[in-house]
Design an enzyme around this catalytic site. Structure first.
Site, mmCIF file in Angstrom:
data_model
loop_
_atom_site.group_PDB
_atom_site.id
_atom_site.type_symbol
_atom_site.label_atom_id
_atom_site.label_comp_id
_atom_site.label_asym_id
_atom_site.label_seq_id
_atom_site.Cartn_x
_atom_site.Cartn_y
_atom_site.Cartn_z
ATOM 1 N N ASP A 1 -7.362 1.704 -5.271
ATOM 2 C CA ASP A 1 -8.531 1.302 -4.487
ATOM 3 C C ASP A 1 -8.058 0.450 -3.305
ATOM 4 O OD1 ASP A 1 -7.752 -0.363 -6.656
ATOM 5 O OD2 ASP A 1 -9.655 -1.426 -6.650
ATOM 6 N N GLU B 1 2.470 -8.516 -4.913
ATOM 7 C CA GLU B 1 1.738 -7.384 -5.493
ATOM 8 C C GLU B 1 2.231 -6.054 -4.937
ATOM 9 O OE1 GLU B 1 -2.976 -6.040 -5.746
ATOM 10 O OE2 GLU B 1 -2.233 -7.108 -3.991
#
Length: 563
Positions: free
Chosen positions: A320, A517
């Protein structure tokens, strides 16, 4: 990139929507008011749905409704809203407690024996120590009064990704566990699996994350892979005995009516494959203000509901967002994804293996059959021989309402995505030497292989699951697939990618003091960007993949760690 909906509402079946809690609904109102009051700068909508109540909902809601408002929009002043939040809420994350893992030691016996370079070894020990920073246990208050929290009352401690991701996430946990196994933290790894089984038993599927606002969607189904990896290290048969009934339930979920689509090939054979399909048709609570803005130009309510479902389904995919789910519009639920079906194939192979360990012969045989059928489906529907890749398949508008549709070459997505190569991760594919050679050549010329890792796509859309971002899970699956093929050239490519990935992680860590991340694969030591929120640190799966790569490949004393 603008997100718009595409699937015709006339032909979309009506599926159940899993209702959220009254608390989540109220917190969405607080979130919206906070955006109006505080403005967009540094605004994170997730923060507000992660708050927990100091008093019951009725009292809190009454106080909120009594706040003085001014102007046409009924805006609350900064001072009043700040005082209200301080009075009636505990800070986001206060209901998660730091937890000292029982199996953590500063340098485990037998830790990364092939890492000989002292500089790399010292860094690896620092990365290993981050498990303590990311270890959390749900507070007693959540168990005693769950109605005051959006955090779910998980029974065991776990590892969170980090930063704004304060809670346990499903697919992140696989790479966290791979890292924990390198760190010899077997009990912590088993506790994560216990929590995920708890969610599966409670809801019928593993939730995207351990929050009340995630009860309407799952995430890439990798629980069986976690159990398989832990068993390979520990030979813990009791873990299998506990997990197998839950895994059978999860397999049924991913093959249920809402996920299943049937494609008929040119020979008239039917193939069943799965898609992402969130049980939700409203804004995602953790991104409610963003989703409402994205949908603001959609006037037809049924079109808007489908758009919200596609947004939530993209969140379910883990990607996403990405151009994978877009053509002229966002249409996640109209796409049969390569990687999801590879994960389900792996689940089928894992269940067969675990059933064999327990002596459940009929279960083993039926899941080997299911795996063979899915392998054939993956090759029939996704494989593109000319490109040497497996390509996502777009369902024709409206045909989700029919029993099956006929395969058409034009429905394959011909853009290069890292997901096109995920089948290599599975033994049924990487054991075929001729196939691996062809796919490796395609991979090398795809435009995805860069100086410091594998790009997610070749399209620079501004979405985070596109170019130039590289993500730890994608590096790991492709590297592991190439490595396990046994082919000399593939193994060499796998090690080269892993070394470059380790170097960029190291450089970023030295520069920023944190693991990130995602990373920009064009530049050494640069973390990634794009998407709905600012770049995050911590970071569970990045730590896990670095440790797994160092365990697999080692690091010779004379190899430089510098870029």
């Amino acid at each position: 990139m603008t997100l718009t909906t595409g699937l015709s509402p006339k032909c979309t079946p009506t599926y159940p929507v899993v209702a959220t809690t009254p608390l989540v609904t109220f917190l969405e109102r607080v979130q919206e008011t906070a955006l109006e009051t505080f403005g967009e700068k540094d605004f994170d909508p997730k923060f507000y749905v992660d708050l927990s109540l100091k008093f019951n909902l009725s009292k809190t809601e009454k106080a909120f409704d009594s706040l003085p408002r001014s102007g046409e929009n009924g805006t609350v002043s900064i001072k009043d809203l700040q005082e209200f939040i301080a009075t009636y809420f505990d800070y986001a994350g206060d209901d998660l407690l730091y937890y000292d893992p029982v199996d953590f030691v500063p340098e485990p016996e037998g830790f990364l024996p092939r890492v000989k370079n002292p500089e790399v070894r010292a860094w690896a020990i620092e990365v290993h120590s981050l498990w303590k920073n990311l270890s959390r246990k749900v507070s007693d208050g959540v168990h005693e009064q769950p109605e005051l929290h959006t955090l779910l009352p998980l029974p065991e401690a776990g590892i969170v990704p980090g930063s704004r991701f304060r809670e346990v996430y499903y697919w992140d946990s696989y790479w966290v566990i791979r890292g924990l196994l390198a760190s010899k933290m077997y009990e912590t790894a088993k506790a994560i699996v216990t929590n995920l089984i708890f969610l599966l038993d409670s809801y019928g599927y593993v939730l995207n994350a351990g929050r009340a606002y995630c009860t309407n969607r799952s995430q890439p189904p990798l629980l069986s892979a976690m159990v398989y990896e832990i068993y390979n290290r520990t030979c813990d048969v009791e873990l299998i005995r506990k997990a197998l009934p839950a895994l059978l339930k999860e397999h049924a979920f991913w093959n249920s009516e809402i996920h299943k689509a049937t494609i008929q090939d040119a020979q008239g054979c039917n193939h069943n494959l799965s898609r992402y399909y969130a049980m939700w048709n409203k804004p995602r609570p953790e991104s409610s203000t963003i989703d409402k803005e994205s949908a603001s130009k959609l006037l037809d309510n049924s079109v808007k509901q489908q758009f919200y479902r596609d947004l939530a389904s993209a969140a379910e995919s883990g990607w996403d967002f990405s151009t994978r789910w877009m053509s002229y519009n966002l249409s996640t639920t109209s796409i049969l994804p390569v990687d999801l079906n590879v994960y389900i194939l792996k689940m089928e192979l894992d269940i067969a293996f675990l059933a064999k360990v327990l002596g459940h012969k009929s279960t083993m045989e039926s899941f080997l059959e299911a795996a063979e059928a899915r392998k054939n489906a993956i090759n029939s529907v996704f494989w593109n021989d000319e490109m040497g890749q497996w390509l996502d398949y777009r369902l024709t508008n409206g045909t989700v309402c029919k029993e099956s549709e006929t395969w058409q070459a034009c429905n394959q997505n011909h853009n290069a995505y890292a997901s096109n190569f995920i089948p290599l991760w599975i033994d049924l594919f990487h054991s075929d030497a001729a196939l691996v050679e062809k796919v490796e050549r395609s991979f090398q010329s795809s435009g995805l292989v860069h100086a410091f890792g594998i790009a997610t796509s070749v399209i620079n859309s501004g979405q985070q699951w596109d170019f130039p971002n590289g993500w730890a899970p994608l590096q790991h699956m492709i590297v592991e697939g190439l490595l396990r093929s046994g082919l000399k050239e593939a193994r060499s490519l796998a090690e080269d990618i892993a070394v470059r990935w380790i170097k960029t992680n190291y450089a970023a860590y030295k520069k920023t003091g944190a693991m990130h991340e995602k990373y920009d694969v064009r530049k050494c030591g640069e973390f990634g960007g794009g998407g709905e929120y600012i770049p995050q640190t911590g970071f569970g799966w990045s730590n896990g993949v670095v440790l797994a790569f160092l365990e697999e490949f080692g690091w010779p004393e004379d190899r430089s760690i510098e870029c």
